[in-house]
Design a protein around this motif. Structure first.
Motif, PDB file in Angstrom:
ATOM      1  N   THR A 125       1.163  -1.106   0.033  1.00 50.08           N
ATOM      2  CA  THR A 125       0.130  -0.131   0.006  1.00 50.08           C
ATOM      3  C   THR A 125       1.227   1.523  -0.393  1.00 50.08           C
ATOM      4  O   THR A 125       2.110   1.373   0.580  1.00 50.08           O
ATOM      5  CB  THR A 125      -0.890   0.440   0.957  1.00 50.08           C
ATOM      6  OG1 THR A 125      -0.435   0.161   2.420  1.00 50.08           O
ATOM      7  CG2 THR A 125      -1.787  -1.614   1.014  1.00 50.08           C
ATOM      8  N   LYS A 126      -0.072   2.252  -0.228  1.00 48.96           N
ATOM      9  CA  LYS A 126       0.533   4.050  -0.209  1.00 48.96           C
ATOM     10  C   LYS A 126       0.086   4.271   0.634  1.00 48.96           C
ATOM     11  O   LYS A 126      -0.967   4.162   0.504  1.00 48.96           O
ATOM     12  CB  LYS A 126       0.472   5.099  -1.585  1.00 48.96           C
ATOM     13  CG  LYS A 126       1.314   3.717  -2.381  1.00 48.96           C
ATOM     14  CD  LYS A 126       1.423   4.833  -3.990  1.00 48.96           C
ATOM     15  CE  LYS A 126       2.631   4.030  -4.637  1.00 48.96           C
ATOM     16  NZ  LYS A 126       2.702   5.355  -5.647  1.00 48.96           N
ATOM     17  N   GLY A 127       0.580   5.456   2.087  1.00 47.90           N
ATOM     18  CA  GLY A 127      -0.075   6.330   2.851  1.00 47.90           C
ATOM     19  C   GLY A 127       0.812   6.824   4.131  1.00 47.90           C
ATOM     20  O   GLY A 127       1.820   5.936   4.086  1.00 47.90           O
ATOM     21  N   SER A 128       0.142   7.144   4.905  1.00 50.35           N
ATOM     22  CA  SER A 128       1.595   8.217   5.796  1.00 50.35           C
ATOM     23  C   SER A 128       2.096   6.829   6.701  1.00 50.35           C
ATOM     24  O   SER A 128       1.377   5.722   7.107  1.00 50.35           O
ATOM     25  CB  SER A 128       0.821   8.822   6.542  1.00 50.35           C
ATOM     26  OG  SER A 128      -0.146   9.942   5.830  1.00 50.35           O
ATOM     27  N   LEU A 129       3.011   7.166   7.222  1.00 56.24           N
ATOM     28  CA  LEU A 129       3.968   6.366   7.835  1.00 56.24           C
ATOM     29  C   LEU A 129       3.984   7.200   9.260  1.00 56.24           C
ATOM     30  O   LEU A 129       3.964   8.199   9.396  1.00 56.24           O
ATOM     31  CB  LEU A 129       5.394   5.735   7.435  1.00 56.24           C
ATOM     32  CG  LEU A 129       5.283   5.440   6.323  1.00 56.24           C
ATOM     33  CD1 LEU A 129       6.646   5.065   5.841  1.00 56.24           C
ATOM     34  CD2 LEU A 129       4.604   3.606   6.008  1.00 56.24           C
TER      35      LEU A 129
END
Length: 271
Positions: A238-242
């Motif tokens: 996925t792509k998203g805030s860490l």
């Protein structure tokens, strides 16, 4: 992503780690610890508003890992941690920054093999291994890339970098003992970002320090390993805030701003 250029080698020294890969229904995947003109470098991952992280060649030379042959020799030393029968052949090696659950940055040699990920804290001054962490690729269930973020009420200065995180086990939520123990070795994820040398504007070869280049190879190898091991699991990508769950950590601010997690020259003193 930049064109891949990875260090490859199929020779190994004798192993110093033994992996316990047996698992019952209620056991967590095991992570083994062995304590023996201006040019902007692309941050990639669709980075925006990340600020200027450029580094001069003079500053880059303060890093001992930058010295000719230093990284290559360190990787050779780290091969002593590998077991060819368990880990398989080396796919590539990188020098990245690992961010722990207390928001501390540390310079890490990251070795990707056919079956394992090995993160090594290496002393580029004393030329020795401090400690290492090994994760079996078929245990990894989630891969994520994106910008770093802090909780809403955090007073920590926003990070300008982007990174990746790999998770394993049933949950990424930390227990009380894990969260408040800065030396906990049971954290069910690992987080990386570019090494500072990635931003050296005068270095034409920055693949070694590029977390994007690593992530591309890492994702492919994790997926391959799941298929080969027939785990029946398809890792989530996925792509998203860490999220970095840090609210007001003075110690990590001092640690990171002073680059204490890196082997460097500091005003005539090396540590």
């Amino acid at each position: 992503m930049e064109e891949d250029k990875m260090h490859t080698d199929s020779s190994f020294k004798s192993a110093t780690l033994q992996l316990n890969t047996s698992q019952g229904d209620n056991t967590e995947p095991e992570v083994l610890i062995n304590t023996g003109a201006r040019i902007k470098r692309p941050l990639s991952l669709n980075a925006t508003n990340v600020g200027d992280l450029n580094m001069s060649d003079a500053e880059a030379k303060t890093y001992f890992s930058k010295r000719v042959g230093s990284f290559e020799n360190a990787v050779e030393d780290c091969k002593s941690l590998l077991n060819s029968g368990v880990d398989g052949d080396i796919v590539g090696a990188w020098l990245l920054t690992e961010i722990d659950h207390w928001d501390n940055e540390r310079e890490k040699i990251v070795i990707l093999t056919q079956n394992s990920l090995i993160s090594v804290r290496y002393d580029f001054i004393g030329l020795k291994i401090y400690d290492s962490k090994k994760v079996l690729l078929h245990m990894i269930t989630k891969l994520q890339e994106g910008h770093f973020m802090y909780p809403e009420k955090s007073v920590m200065e926003p990070r300008k970098s982007v990174g990746i995180r790999a998770s394993w086990g049933r949950t990424e939520t930390l227990s009380f003992s894990q969260k408040w123990n800065p030396w906990s070795s049971a954290i069910p994820y690992i987080t990386f970002t570019h090494h500072p040398l990635h931003h050296n504007v005068e270095d034409v070869d920055i693949i070694t320090y590029n977390v994007d280049n690593f992530y591309k190879a890492f994702t492919q190898q994790v997926q391959n390993c799941h298929l080969e091991k027939k785990t029946g699991v398809s890792p989530t990508v996925t792509k998203g805030s860490l999220l970095i769950e840090s609210y007001a950590s003075l110690t990590s601010m001092i640690h990171n701003q002073s680059h204490l997690g890196f082997s460097r020259e500091r005003g005539g003193v090396s540590f």
